[in-house]
Scaffold this motif. Structure first.
Motif, mmCIF file in Angstrom:
data_model
loop_
_atom_site.group_PDB
_atom_site.id
_atom_site.type_symbol
_atom_site.label_atom_id
_atom_site.label_comp_id
_atom_site.label_asym_id
_atom_site.label_seq_id
_atom_site.Cartn_x
_atom_site.Cartn_y
_atom_site.Cartn_z
ATOM 1 N N ILE A 28 0.848 -1.192 0.000
ATOM 2 C CA ILE A 28 0.000 0.000 0.000
ATOM 3 C C ILE A 28 0.881 1.239 0.000
ATOM 4 C CG2 ILE A 28 -1.700 1.311 1.343
ATOM 5 C CD1 ILE A 28 -2.434 -1.558 2.576
ATOM 6 N N ARG A 29 0.503 2.202 -0.823
ATOM 7 C CA ARG A 29 1.218 3.482 -0.878
ATOM 8 C C ARG A 29 0.235 4.555 -0.437
ATOM 9 N NH1 ARG A 29 3.888 7.708 -1.602
ATOM 10 N NH2 ARG A 29 5.371 8.096 -3.245
ATOM 11 N N LEU A 30 0.636 5.380 0.537
ATOM 12 C CA LEU A 30 -0.226 6.476 0.965
ATOM 13 C C LEU A 30 -0.262 7.515 -0.155
ATOM 14 C CD1 LEU A 30 0.716 6.835 4.729
ATOM 15 C CD2 LEU A 30 -1.170 5.573 3.685
ATOM 16 N N VAL A 31 -1.438 7.806 -0.632
ATOM 17 C CA VAL A 31 -1.637 8.648 -1.801
ATOM 18 C C VAL A 31 -1.376 10.129 -1.492
ATOM 19 C CG1 VAL A 31 -4.137 8.982 -1.475
ATOM 20 C CG2 VAL A 31 -3.190 8.955 -3.783
ATOM 21 N N ASP A 32 -0.871 10.828 -2.475
ATOM 22 C CA ASP A 32 -0.660 12.279 -2.433
ATOM 23 C C ASP A 32 0.459 12.746 -1.514
ATOM 24 O OD1 ASP A 32 -2.758 12.814 -4.300
ATOM 25 O OD2 ASP A 32 -4.212 12.545 -2.692
ATOM 26 N N ILE A 33 1.272 11.816 -0.996
ATOM 27 C CA ILE A 33 2.426 12.214 -0.185
ATOM 28 C C ILE A 33 3.661 11.446 -0.631
ATOM 29 C CG2 ILE A 33 0.930 12.701 1.797
ATOM 30 C CD1 ILE A 33 2.238 10.296 3.241
ATOM 31 N N ASP A 34 4.828 11.977 -0.290
ATOM 32 C CA ASP A 34 6.096 11.322 -0.602
ATOM 33 C C ASP A 34 7.022 11.569 0.580
ATOM 34 O OD1 ASP A 34 7.863 9.828 -2.112
ATOM 35 O OD2 ASP A 34 8.377 11.461 -3.490
ATOM 36 N N ALA A 35 7.421 10.513 1.263
ATOM 37 C CA ALA A 35 8.288 10.629 2.435
ATOM 38 C C ALA A 35 9.709 10.208 2.070
ATOM 39 C CB ALA A 35 7.761 9.745 3.567
ATOM 40 N N GLN A 40 17.281 7.058 3.690
ATOM 41 C CA GLN A 40 17.692 8.396 3.261
ATOM 42 C C GLN A 40 18.166 9.217 4.461
ATOM 43 O OE1 GLN A 40 14.854 10.338 0.697
ATOM 44 N NE2 GLN A 40 15.833 12.336 0.903
ATOM 45 N N GLU A 41 19.200 10.012 4.218
ATOM 46 C CA GLU A 41 19.701 10.906 5.256
ATOM 47 C C GLU A 41 19.496 12.343 4.835
ATOM 48 O OE1 GLU A 41 23.680 9.628 6.317
ATOM 49 O OE2 GLU A 41 22.816 8.110 7.626
ATOM 50 N N CYS A 42 19.289 13.209 5.814
ATOM 51 C CA CYS A 42 19.083 14.637 5.599
ATOM 52 C C CYS A 42 20.025 15.383 6.534
ATOM 53 C CB CYS A 42 17.632 15.014 5.922
ATOM 54 S SG CYS A 42 16.399 14.159 4.910
ATOM 55 N N LYS A 51 19.182 10.423 10.071
ATOM 56 C CA LYS A 51 18.400 9.462 9.304
ATOM 57 C C LYS A 51 16.942 9.930 9.205
ATOM 58 C CE LYS A 51 21.335 5.636 10.879
ATOM 59 N NZ LYS A 51 22.175 5.545 9.735
ATOM 60 N N CYS A 52 16.677 10.806 8.235
ATOM 61 C CA CYS A 52 15.328 11.363 8.100
ATOM 62 C C CYS A 52 14.315 10.312 7.626
ATOM 63 C CB CYS A 52 15.321 12.573 7.184
ATOM 64 S SG CYS A 52 15.983 12.282 5.527
ATOM 65 N N ILE A 124 11.675 17.487 8.194
ATOM 66 C CA ILE A 124 12.799 17.642 7.257
ATOM 67 C C ILE A 124 13.041 19.096 6.873
ATOM 68 C CG2 ILE A 124 12.793 15.311 6.305
ATOM 69 C CD1 ILE A 124 11.041 16.277 4.007
ATOM 70 N N TRP A 125 12.057 19.954 7.074
ATOM 71 C CA TRP A 125 12.178 21.366 6.713
ATOM 72 C C TRP A 125 13.061 22.151 7.688
ATOM 73 C CZ3 TRP A 125 10.837 22.412 1.967
ATOM 74 C CH2 TRP A 125 9.867 21.616 1.339
ATOM 75 N N LYS A 126 13.472 21.522 8.788
ATOM 76 C CA LYS A 126 14.342 22.240 9.735
ATOM 77 C C LYS A 126 15.768 22.377 9.199
ATOM 78 C CE LYS A 126 15.197 18.091 12.419
ATOM 79 N NZ LYS A 126 14.555 17.362 13.474
ATOM 80 N N GLY A 127 16.087 21.633 8.151
ATOM 81 C CA GLY A 127 17.429 21.689 7.570
ATOM 82 C C GLY A 127 17.374 21.517 6.068
ATOM 83 N N ARG A 128 18.312 20.733 5.536
ATOM 84 C CA ARG A 128 18.387 20.488 4.090
ATOM 85 C C ARG A 128 18.075 19.025 3.787
ATOM 86 N NH1 ARG A 128 23.215 20.384 1.984
ATOM 87 N NH2 ARG A 128 24.286 20.126 3.944
ATOM 88 N N PHE A 129 17.460 18.819 2.637
ATOM 89 C CA PHE A 129 17.159 17.451 2.196
ATOM 90 C C PHE A 129 16.963 17.436 0.695
ATOM 91 C CE2 PHE A 129 13.075 19.425 2.772
ATOM 92 C CZ PHE A 129 12.272 18.890 1.777
ATOM 93 N N ILE A 130 17.073 16.260 0.132
ATOM 94 C CA ILE A 130 16.753 16.048 -1.282
ATOM 95 C C ILE A 130 15.329 15.503 -1.307
ATOM 96 C CG2 ILE A 130 17.269 14.672 -3.334
ATOM 97 C CD1 ILE A 130 20.169 14.562 -2.427
ATOM 98 N N ARG A 131 14.490 16.072 -2.150
ATOM 99 C CA ARG A 131 13.117 15.563 -2.237
ATOM 100 C C ARG A 131 13.176 14.063 -2.550
ATOM 101 N NH1 ARG A 131 9.206 19.733 -2.090
ATOM 102 N NH2 ARG A 131 7.567 18.329 -2.759
#
Length: 141
Positions: A28-35, A40-42, A51-52, A124-131
């Motif tokens: 199952i994939r939660l629709v309309d979001i991308d985590a 992945q690290e941020c 480890k975001c 993740i918005w508290k710092g930097r991340f790659i979408r």
């Protein structure tokens, strides 16, 4: 509904990562979001790596404890069920993931929530991340 039935309803979904669940052998994939992807690290506000993807997983696990039901909205190209999950108060778990800053909007549905999380420097918005979408492309997911 009995307590046993209620517990079964809560635990029937296994969290796989910040936007994916399993129910038995059904993905199952939660629709309309991308985590962020699980590994992945941020970078936080002090430019320290963390480890975001694990944090997003943990946030979804917390939110899924209160899940009342999930409604299927379709199937994606990987044959995963697309779903939106809701808590006892009819609040969208998908939306909560974006508001908390542990997922981004995938499409337009939660764009305002994403803007709010970004302004509040949540998750993740508290710092930097790659979408996550770009991270997957770069790491051949």
């Amino acid at each position: 509904i009995s307590i046993t039935e209620e517990l079964l309803a809560v635990y029937k979904y296994k969290v796989v990562d910040g936007d994916s669940l399993e129910q038995g052998n059904v993905r199952i994939r939660l629709v309309d979001i991308d985590a962020p992807e699980l590994f992945q690290e941020c970078y936080d506000e002090n430019n320290k790596q963390y480890k975001c993807g694990q944090k997003a997983f943990e946030e979804l696990e917390k939110l899924m404890v209160d899940v009342e039901f999930c409604s299927e909205t379709g199937v994606d190209r990987y044959k995963r069920k697309l779903m939106e999950c809701f808590d006892k108060n009819q609040n969208s778990i998908n939306r909560k993931m974006v508001i908390s800053g542990w997922a981004v909007s995938y499409g337009d549905k939660f764009k305002n929530e994403e803007k709010e999380a970004k302004m509040q420097k949540s998750g993740i918005w508290k710092g930097r991340f790659i979408r996550p979408e770009l991270y997957r492309a770069l790491h051949k997911y």
